[in-house]
Design a protein around this motif. Sequence first.
Motif, PDB file in Angstrom:
ATOM      1  N   THR A 192       0.823  -1.193   0.000  1.00  0.00           N
ATOM      2  CA  THR A 192       0.000   0.000   0.000  1.00  0.00           C
ATOM      3  C   THR A 192       0.871   1.263   0.000  1.00  0.00           C
ATOM      4  O   THR A 192       2.102   1.201  -0.119  1.00  0.00           O
ATOM      5  CB  THR A 192      -0.951  -0.010   1.214  1.00  0.00           C
ATOM      6  OG1 THR A 192      -1.917   1.030   1.059  1.00  0.00           O
ATOM      7  CG2 THR A 192      -0.198   0.164   2.515  1.00  0.00           C
ATOM      8  N   ASP A 193       0.257   2.414   0.128  1.00  0.00           N
ATOM      9  CA  ASP A 193       0.929   3.714   0.195  1.00  0.00           C
ATOM     10  C   ASP A 193       2.122   3.639   1.148  1.00  0.00           C
ATOM     11  O   ASP A 193       1.982   3.262   2.316  1.00  0.00           O
ATOM     12  CB  ASP A 193      -0.094   4.744   0.688  1.00  0.00           C
ATOM     13  CG  ASP A 193       0.380   6.187   0.555  1.00  0.00           C
ATOM     14  OD1 ASP A 193       1.572   6.448   0.810  1.00  0.00           O
ATOM     15  OD2 ASP A 193      -0.442   7.044   0.201  1.00  0.00           O
TER      16      ASP A 193
ATOM     17  N   ARG B   1       3.630   5.773   2.708  1.00  0.00           N
ATOM     18  CA  ARG B   1       3.538   6.650   3.880  1.00  0.00           C
ATOM     19  C   ARG B   1       2.974   5.914   5.093  1.00  0.00           C
ATOM     20  O   ARG B   1       3.018   6.441   6.209  1.00  0.00           O
ATOM     21  CB  ARG B   1       2.674   7.870   3.568  1.00  0.00           C
ATOM     22  CG  ARG B   1       3.267   8.840   2.552  1.00  0.00           C
ATOM     23  CD  ARG B   1       2.298   9.974   2.270  1.00  0.00           C
ATOM     24  NE  ARG B   1       1.074   9.500   1.627  1.00  0.00           N
ATOM     25  CZ  ARG B   1      -0.045  10.221   1.503  1.00  0.00           C
ATOM     26  NH1 ARG B   1      -0.099  11.446   2.014  1.00  0.00           N
ATOM     27  NH2 ARG B   1      -1.102   9.716   0.890  1.00  0.00           N
TER      28      ARG B   1
ATOM     29  N   GLU C 182      -7.456  10.573   4.592  1.00  0.00           N
ATOM     30  CA  GLU C 182      -6.668   9.784   3.636  1.00  0.00           C
ATOM     31  C   GLU C 182      -6.437   8.370   4.174  1.00  0.00           C
ATOM     32  O   GLU C 182      -6.534   7.385   3.441  1.00  0.00           O
ATOM     33  CB  GLU C 182      -5.306  10.445   3.406  1.00  0.00           C
ATOM     34  CG  GLU C 182      -5.307  11.692   2.558  1.00  0.00           C
ATOM     35  CD  GLU C 182      -3.893  12.229   2.411  1.00  0.00           C
ATOM     36  OE1 GLU C 182      -3.305  12.052   1.325  1.00  0.00           O
ATOM     37  OE2 GLU C 182      -3.363  12.793   3.390  1.00  0.00           O
TER      38      GLU C 182
ATOM     39  N   VAL D  67      -7.048   4.502   2.729  1.00  0.00           N
ATOM     40  CA  VAL D  67      -5.949   3.556   2.553  1.00  0.00           C
ATOM     41  C   VAL D  67      -6.245   2.223   3.237  1.00  0.00           C
ATOM     42  O   VAL D  67      -5.928   1.153   2.704  1.00  0.00           O
ATOM     43  CB  VAL D  67      -4.624   4.164   3.083  1.00  0.00           C
ATOM     44  CG1 VAL D  67      -3.513   3.126   3.051  1.00  0.00           C
ATOM     45  CG2 VAL D  67      -4.223   5.375   2.251  1.00  0.00           C
TER      46      VAL D  67
END
Length: 446
Positions: A233-234, A236, A261, A265
């Motif tokens: 995944t992302d 971050r 956000e 996610v």
Amino acid sequence: MSGTRLTGRIVIPGSPSYRQDRQNLNLSIQKYPCIIVFCQNRCDVKNALKWAREHKTPFRVRSGRHSYENFSLVNRGLIIDVSEMKGIVYDPQKQMAYIQAGAELGMVYQQLWDNRVTIPAGTSSSVGLSGLALGGGIGMLTRAFGLTCDSIEEIEIVIPCETRGAKVICASQTKNPDLFWACRGGGGGNFGIATAFKFRVYPVANVSIFSITWNWEDFHASYNSWQKWAPFTDKRLTSQIELFASGTITASGEFLGSPKELQKVIKPLLETGTPLNVMIQSIPYIEAVHFFNSPGGNRPVSFKRSGSFVYEPLPDKAIETMKQFLENAPNQQTTIWQQALGGAVMEYAPKETAFFHRKAIIAQEYNTSWMCKEQKQENINWVEGVRNAMKPYTKGDYVNWPDRAIKKWPCAYYGSNYKRLRKVKTAYDPYNVFCFSQSIRPYWPL
């Protein structure tokens, strides 16, 4: 014989604080050194190393006392302890932090947070920075910023020289680059005694965190959903999952973005099974540090831990194996813990630093503890049993989670990097001065 004297705070068996000062966090392995030197500066470290060599006394190096197998202790020998070397200096112009090797993570995080910067490191506040960083270092910013060792710019280290000497050198990309390579993932206590680090730091403010808990009925679904999502995944977001013998599964994570956000996610997890509890919120970074700090990891207890790396999502049979072992665990405190890798970790090739397991998607740890001596073997057998049962689906182990039972430990910890690590060892410690049961060996004893 040279007249080198030990300097620093010296503790011997007759000292009032000896019992406390000799003890590491793992109470199941007891050792009784004859001298403990709490070094206050690099000169104390040099003197301790020279003294040990002159007197042909076995010694070990210690920082945060978290060595799982108590490799940082030795019977009837000298402990060179750097835990009282805790200086931290932040340079806002260079965006660098100069941190002495004995600083604990809790202190590092807090002092850097005062300047709204941080480094990617671990979660237990009492872990010593030195051991963590030298072995790699994983934590809640790993996927965003990489391993702890990836942020090191320079290391100050005391190494043996001549027949009984010691000297201070620096290792970086331009100074002793081969040693610098080895110290980023090659493990502590192999080449010398790290006394200070220069770290690249990262600005940080608020972060978003989440936690989701499921019942045992959702074991397969929740774990499968997490493992196929978390490492990919992302970047971050760094997340972890813990499978508790007590009958629950908890996934949690830290995200460099807003709660809105983050909710998008983690949608795959929110849509899995029937979550018991869901928490998503934005908090100051230092509060996230406290949230993910594991209090149990900071208290002395008898324990056994081991680990492995997962390189591709586990099949149903492997998930069922974990479930069955947990259902037959020796106590309710037993867990299997995993953290997602990928992201910035994979931006380095396996041979670019000594940390070999760059392509792994998950780091996996098997944990158990006990109160009575009679329970020791049962707990150890459980850890070794689950590690062996998971071997068909996993690779190696993390050097910061050492396990004496692993026979082919050079390959498990270092993979194909072990040959180069032995070359570095031969160059900087040809007489094998730094030696313990799972230390890197030089190519020849001179």
